[in-house]
Each structure stands twice: as C-alpha cells, then as structure tokens.
Design an enzyme around this catalytic site. Structure first.
Site, PDB file in Angstrom:
ATOM      1  N   GLU A   1      51.099  46.291  59.897  1.00 30.33           N
ATOM      2  CA  GLU A   1      50.688  47.477  59.124  1.00 30.33           C
ATOM      3  C   GLU A   1      49.188  47.670  59.368  1.00 30.33           C
ATOM      4  O   GLU A   1      48.389  46.791  59.026  1.00 30.33           O
ATOM      5  CB  GLU A   1      50.949  47.241  57.636  1.00 30.33           C
ATOM      6  CG  GLU A   1      50.533  48.420  56.779  1.00 30.33           C
ATOM      7  CD  GLU A   1      50.687  48.151  55.279  1.00 30.33           C
ATOM      8  OE1 GLU A   1      50.311  47.056  54.823  1.00 30.33           O
ATOM      9  OE2 GLU A   1      51.170  49.055  54.576  1.00 30.33           O
TER      10      GLU A   1
ATOM     11  N   GLU B   1      40.038  45.167  42.245  1.00 25.27           N
ATOM     12  CA  GLU B   1      38.605  44.983  42.014  1.00 25.27           C
ATOM     13  C   GLU B   1      37.786  45.993  42.827  1.00 25.27           C
ATOM     14  O   GLU B   1      36.592  46.140  42.612  1.00 25.27           O
ATOM     15  CB  GLU B   1      38.192  43.542  42.359  1.00 25.27           C
ATOM     16  CG  GLU B   1      38.298  43.134  43.821  1.00 25.27           C
ATOM     17  CD  GLU B   1      39.737  42.814  44.294  1.00 25.27           C
ATOM     18  OE1 GLU B   1      40.685  43.092  43.546  1.00 25.27           O
ATOM     19  OE2 GLU B   1      39.876  42.307  45.418  1.00 25.27           O
TER      20      GLU B   1
ATOM     21  N   CYS C   1      51.041  53.661  51.386  1.00 23.59           N
ATOM     22  CA  CYS C   1      52.178  52.799  51.753  1.00 23.59           C
ATOM     23  C   CYS C   1      53.327  53.621  52.294  1.00 23.59           C
ATOM     24  O   CYS C   1      54.255  53.074  52.871  1.00 23.59           O
ATOM     25  CB  CYS C   1      52.627  51.988  50.552  1.00 23.59           C
ATOM     26  SG  CYS C   1      53.303  53.042  49.277  1.00 23.59           S
TER      27      CYS C   1
HETATM   28  P1  NAD Z   1      46.095  43.482  48.266  1.00 19.96           P
HETATM   29  O1  NAD Z   1      47.383  42.751  48.425  1.00 19.96           O
HETATM   30  O2  NAD Z   1      44.909  42.991  49.002  1.00 19.96           O
HETATM   31  O3  NAD Z   1      45.664  43.521  46.710  1.00 19.96           O
HETATM   32  C1  NAD Z   1      46.581  43.935  45.714  1.00 19.96           C
HETATM   33  C2  NAD Z   1      46.217  43.234  44.405  1.00 19.96           C
HETATM   34  O4  NAD Z   1      46.391  41.821  44.558  1.00 19.96           O
HETATM   35  C3  NAD Z   1      44.765  43.442  43.966  1.00 19.96           C
HETATM   36  O5  NAD Z   1      44.750  43.619  42.570  1.00 19.96           O
HETATM   37  C4  NAD Z   1      44.074  42.159  44.384  1.00 19.96           C
HETATM   38  O6  NAD Z   1      42.993  41.814  43.552  1.00 19.96           O
HETATM   39  C5  NAD Z   1      45.165  41.125  44.249  1.00 19.96           C
HETATM   40  N1  NAD Z   1      45.033  40.039  45.220  1.00 19.96           N
HETATM   41  C6  NAD Z   1      44.429  40.087  46.437  1.00 19.96           C
HETATM   42  N2  NAD Z   1      44.541  38.897  47.063  1.00 19.96           N
HETATM   43  C7  NAD Z   1      45.224  38.083  46.231  1.00 19.96           C
HETATM   44  C8  NAD Z   1      45.659  36.733  46.321  1.00 19.96           C
HETATM   45  N3  NAD Z   1      45.420  35.984  47.402  1.00 19.96           N
HETATM   46  N4  NAD Z   1      46.361  36.212  45.290  1.00 19.96           N
HETATM   47  C9  NAD Z   1      46.632  36.957  44.196  1.00 19.96           C
HETATM   48  N5  NAD Z   1      46.225  38.251  44.054  1.00 19.96           N
HETATM   49  C10 NAD Z   1      45.543  38.809  45.056  1.00 19.96           C
HETATM   50  O7  NAD Z   1      46.411  45.016  48.615  1.00 19.96           O
HETATM   51  P2  NAD Z   1      45.394  46.227  48.765  1.00 19.96           P
HETATM   52  O8  NAD Z   1      44.622  46.048  50.022  1.00 19.96           O
HETATM   53  O9  NAD Z   1      44.665  46.450  47.498  1.00 19.96           O
HETATM   54  O10 NAD Z   1      46.427  47.435  48.928  1.00 19.96           O
HETATM   55  C11 NAD Z   1      46.965  47.840  50.168  1.00 19.96           C
HETATM   56  C12 NAD Z   1      48.350  47.279  50.386  1.00 19.96           C
HETATM   57  O11 NAD Z   1      49.206  47.687  49.327  1.00 19.96           O
HETATM   58  C13 NAD Z   1      49.012  47.787  51.650  1.00 19.96           C
HETATM   59  O12 NAD Z   1      49.668  46.722  52.284  1.00 19.96           O
HETATM   60  C14 NAD Z   1      50.016  48.816  51.146  1.00 19.96           C
HETATM   61  O13 NAD Z   1      51.143  49.028  51.996  1.00 19.96           O
HETATM   62  C15 NAD Z   1      50.430  48.184  49.872  1.00 19.96           C
HETATM   63  N6  NAD Z   1      51.005  49.162  48.967  1.00 19.96           N
HETATM   64  C16 NAD Z   1      52.359  49.152  48.815  1.00 19.96           C
HETATM   65  C17 NAD Z   1      52.956  50.094  47.997  1.00 19.96           C
HETATM   66  C18 NAD Z   1      54.451  50.103  47.818  1.00 19.96           C
HETATM   67  O14 NAD Z   1      54.918  50.782  46.929  1.00 19.96           O
HETATM   68  N7  NAD Z   1      55.207  49.374  48.620  1.00 19.96           N
HETATM   69  C19 NAD Z   1      52.170  51.035  47.329  1.00 19.96           C
HETATM   70  C20 NAD Z   1      50.787  51.005  47.507  1.00 19.96           C
HETATM   71  C21 NAD Z   1      50.215  50.055  48.329  1.00 19.96           C
END
Ligand code: NAD
Length: 497
Positions: free
Chosen positions: A382, A177, A282
């Site tokens: 992290e 979002e 990440c």
């Molecule tokens: P996030 O977990 O906050 O959000 C990811 C997605 O989940 C979004 O679409 C969000 O709307 C949704 N979401 C958020 N809270 C939720 C909940 N309680 N229940 C269900 N859905 C929910 O992550 P972010 O801040 O957008 O991204 C950063 C994170 O992503 C970091 O921890 C990073 O390491 C990780 N990441 C990992 C990789 C990988 O390949 N391992 C790649 C990119 C990013």
C-alpha cells in the site's frame, strides 16, 4: 506559546502531566501548530475508570434520551461544519472541500445513531411452546475503546463513538497523534450537545497508550482503524485478552476498466479516486486494470492526471494537499524509485513537485506507472500517496483472478456498460465493497463499512446494524406466566411443552 492539546477526562479538558509531547505540524509549512501529550499510565487508567463509572448511569438512560443527545449533536456538527473543516484542513493539509467531505461522512453516522431505538430492537416469538414466549434485547458492553488513524480525523472517530454511546456504552478515544485537534473539537461539540460528563474520554499518545488500553481489564471492546501491521497487532493482542475487536486495516484497491465503458467517465473517475486526498484514503483506487482495448486510453488518462496539481487547503485550484508528514513523503518517493528500478514505465513522475510559496510542504505530484507486474513493490505494498499503477489484461476473468489473488479486500470498482459483466464481477470478486461505475464505493451508514481479507480483522464491521451488534450483547429471555398454581409435577426433560 504553542498550544498544548488537553486530555478529556470526565468532562474536563485537562493538561497531561507527561514529559513526552509530540509536535502537530501543518503539512504544507512544517509550522508546529500544537503539541499533543503521550498520556501517562495513571491518566489512561483514570480515563477508563471515569468511563466505567459513567457507564453505570448511562446504561440506564432511556433509549429516546440517548437518541436525543445524538439529534442535538448532529445539528451542532452541521452548524459548525465549515469551522471543523477549516481546522481539519490545517492539521491534515486536505483541501477545504475534501475536509468538508470528511466531516460530512461522519455527520451521516451521527444521523444514523439518532435511529438507535429501532436499530437496537430485539426479536420476539410468541408461543415458542404452549404459553411460553421468547424475546431478545440488546444490552451495552461497558467501556469501548477507539484507536483512529490520521487520514480521516473527523469521519473515523464519528464512525465509532456515536454508535457505541447511542447503544448505551461509554467510550475512550485515542485519536491519531498527527491530527488530534479535529477530534478534540468534535468532543467539545459533543459535550455542548448535552452529553453527560464521562461518556466520551480522550487520551492521546502512541503505542504505549494503545497497548495499555488493549490489555486493560475494563475495556471489553476495541475498534481500530489504521495500517495492516498495527491492525494485526491490535487484533492479536485484543483477542488474546478475550476482547471483542474490529480492526480496519490497509488496502490496495483495483478499478477494472472494460472496453465498453464510457471513456470520459472512466478518466474523470479514475483521476479523482486515485490522486484525490493525495491518495491517502483507504478506499483510493491505486491499481487501474485495463481490460482489452481500454488500454488505448492510457495516454489520455496520463494527460488528465498531469493537469491535477497539489496545493494548500484554501487554494480553490488545488486538486489535493500535501502528504501528512515528511516521512510519509519519503516513503512514497522510495516506492516511486523502486517502481522505476524494477522496470515499470513511469509515464508521470511527481517526485520533484514544488508548490509556489510553500517550499517546506510534503508535496508529491500525480504519478502514474504502466508495465507493472505483480511482484513489484509498487503493486504488493500500500503506497498511500498520489501514485496510480496500470496493469493490462485481456479478459474480465483475468482481472478477477488478479484481484482475488491480492491479499487486500477493502474496495474495488468496475466500469462497464454491460450488466452481465457487472453482475459477474460483483458475484465473483472477493472484495467487501464493490462499485459498479462508482469509483469509491463507501457505503452509507444504514449499510456497514465491509472491508474483507487483509483489510479487516474481526466479524462485525463499522456503523449500520453491524455496529449495534459489535457494541452490544444479546440477551434472550424465555418466559412463562402460570395462569393457575396447580403443580404439574417436575419436568425432567430440556424440552419446553
Ligand atoms: P497507523 O496504523 O500508523 O496508526 C493508526 C493508529 O494506531 C494511530 O492512532 C496510532 O497512534 C496508533 N499506532 C501506531 N503505531 C502503533 C503501534 N505500533 N502500536 C499500537 N498503536 C499504534 O495508521 P495511519 O498511518 O494513521 O493511517 C493510515 C492507514 O490507515 C493506512 O494503512 C490506511 O489504509 C488505513 N486506513 C484504513 C481504513 C479502513 O477502513 N480499512 C480507513 C482509514 C485508514
């Protein structure tokens, strides 16, 4: 009036009827550039129903025709590369060159999806028994779901829907979002490439929308990328509902610096891989493990980090952009303070960072700690900001032990001139993606993105052959064609002869 981000349902860009809208902001200015809806339950159900209907037709489309959609799509993405990167920069704050990299790494996956015919080939063995042949096919699953994070709004959606759709599935994407404009543009171009209506649906929102998709009876496969806490929730809920789930989660990536490495290579690579993209990758290196005498390079590394300054997306001198939002900035500031309070030595403190003309930006300057121990929160958590920490050890064995004791296993690298040290490291380290004199070893799409341990929940990883396995079922056929109609009597065993 502020732009309202539409949903994409059955090939139409439609405005949500929701009362709940979330502002999308420019992280360098806090200007609201759009509003994104939290789709209503009816809208989410409608998107899944339309994807399910489209699947009935798409799964019968010949594989070469599916590949041709991807061929046209990759050409269009290349044609619009700069334009997508500009949009992406505005909603994420990434520098233009970094934004181009985000788009490019996604385009490479679309190129890979063009090879779907050979990627999805099954296996054949003739004469498994006398005049009996055995062969296998891959068949698509149905409506696959993707939930993506903010930090790669082009690359990560493109890890998912092109491979899933090339395999014959349809797809419902729930992008972050925080930066939904880039995925919407990717979707427009996908339609322009001739993708039939309904193959890709986009719904927006947060937890409620995700949870609805997770338990929906018509969504057999869930791909998620995001934080560990959410990844665990996604994996547990999805598998509890008997779905196939792949959840890519957080990371703490270490670079091991051997004393025989070349100092300038180490410093240049460490600077870019730690604070590049404001550390919001990440695969960013967040821990530098200095082995033996390489610790003497810490002062020079500090000077090199101090020269990097953040700035706005179109400033060619900017090393990286702002953090995604003020909460993310506050979180990083809290870790910096905790590191100081715990007794780590802060060699470079980016807490009070200003960028001329952009007083509201979520800036944090390069930050570097030494004297860090493994109990400190700056090591255990992290941080997801431009913060590098140094740990000093005496031997390669100690470095390996340290890294294997860390719960994350996304990426790591070793800088060394010794083949023997590199070989030992690649063999013994319990991390899924290893760089040897390569700081950010993100595999190209003919391999797969293979994080381990707490950085990944599931079995089959993103893109490459593993994506085909994730997005398809294997059907195995055992066939005999009788050359005569002579009855040979009933066969009472399970053995084929
Ligand atoms: P996030 O977990 O906050 O959000 C990811 C997605 O989940 C979004 O679409 C969000 O709307 C949704 N979401 C958020 N809270 C939720 C909940 N309680 N229940 C269900 N859905 C929910 O992550 P972010 O801040 O957008 O991204 C950063 C994170 O992503 C970091 O921890 C990073 O390491 C990780 N990441 C990992 C990789 C990988 O390949 N391992 C790649 C990119 C990013």
């Amino acid at each position: 009036m502020t732009k309202k981000v539409p949903l994409l349902i059955n090939g139409e860009m439609v405005q949500s009827k929701t009362q709940h809208w979330i502002p999308v902001t420019n992280p360098a200015t806090q200007e609201v550039i759009a509003e994104v809806p939290c789709a209503t339950p009816d809208e989410v159900n409608h998107a899944v129903a339309m994807a399910k209907a489209a699947f009935q037709t798409w799964k019968e489309v010949p594989v070469s025709d599916r590949a041709r959609v991807m061929l046209r799509y990759q050409a269009l993405l290349k044609e619009h590369h700069d334009e997508i990167a500009t949009l992406l920069s505005q909603e994420t704050g990434k520098t233009f060159e970094d934004a181009k990299g985000d788009v490019w790494r996604g385009i490479e996956v679309v190129e890979h999806a063009c090879h779907i015919a050979s990627l999805s080939m099954g296996e054949t063995v003739e004469n498994v028994a006398r005049k009996v042949d055995c062969y296998s096919y891959t068949q698509p699953l149905g409506v696959c779901v993707g939930i993506t994070p903010f930090n790669f709004p082009a690359m990560i959606p493109l890890w998912m829907f092109p491979m899933a759709i090339a395999c014959g599935n349809t797809f419902v994407l729930k992008p972050s979002e925080q930066d939904p404009l880039t995925p919407m543009r990717l979707a427009e171009l996908f339609q322009q490439a001739g993708a039939p209506a309904g193959l890709l649906q986009i719904v927006h929102g947060t937890k409620d929308v995700v949870d609805q998709l997770l338990v929906h009876p018509d969504t057999p496969a869930i791909s998620f990328v995001g934080s560990v806490a959410v990844g665990e929730h996604i994996y547990k809920t999805g598998t509890d509902h008997m779905k196939r789930v792949q959840a890519f989660a957080g990371a703490k990536n270490h670079m091991v610096i051997m004393p025989d490495a070349q100092k300038s290579h180490v410093i240049n690579n460490l600077v870019g891989s730690s604070v590049g993209a404001a550390g919001q990758r990440c695969m960013a290196i967040s821990v530098a493990v200095f082995v033996g005498a390489s610790r003497e390079w810490i002062p020079e590394l500090t000077d090199a980090l101090a020269k990097v300054r953040p700035g706005v997306w179109n400033d060619p001198q900017a090393g990286y952009g702002p953090l995604i939002n003020p909460q993310a900035k506050q979180r990083v500031l809290r870790f910096i303070q905790e590191g100081k309070d715990a007794g780590a030595e802060c060699l470079l403190d980016g807490s009070d960072c200003k960028v001329d003309g952009y007083p509201e930006g979520n800036w944090i300057g390069p930050t570097f700690f030494k004297g860090v121990t493994t109990e400190m929160s700056i090591y255990t958590e992290e941080i997801f900001g431009p913060v590098l920490i140094a740990i000093e050890v005496d031997t390669l064995e100690q470095a390996i032990e340290l890294i294997n004791a860390n719960p994350y296993g996304n990426g790591t690298s070793i800088f060394t001139a010794s083949g023997a040290a590199a070989r030992k490291y690649q063999h013994e380290i319990q991390v899924g993606q290893v760089g040897i004199n390569v700081p950010v070893p993100v595999p190209l799409p003919f391999f797969s993105f293979t994080g381990w341990r707490k950085s990944f929940y599931g079995d089959q990883h993103a893109y490459g052959k593993q994506a085909v396995r994730f997005y398809t079922e294997t059907k195995t056929v055992t066939a005999r064609w009788f050359e005569d109609d002579l009855a040979s009597g009933p066969n009472m065993t399970i053995q084929l002869k």
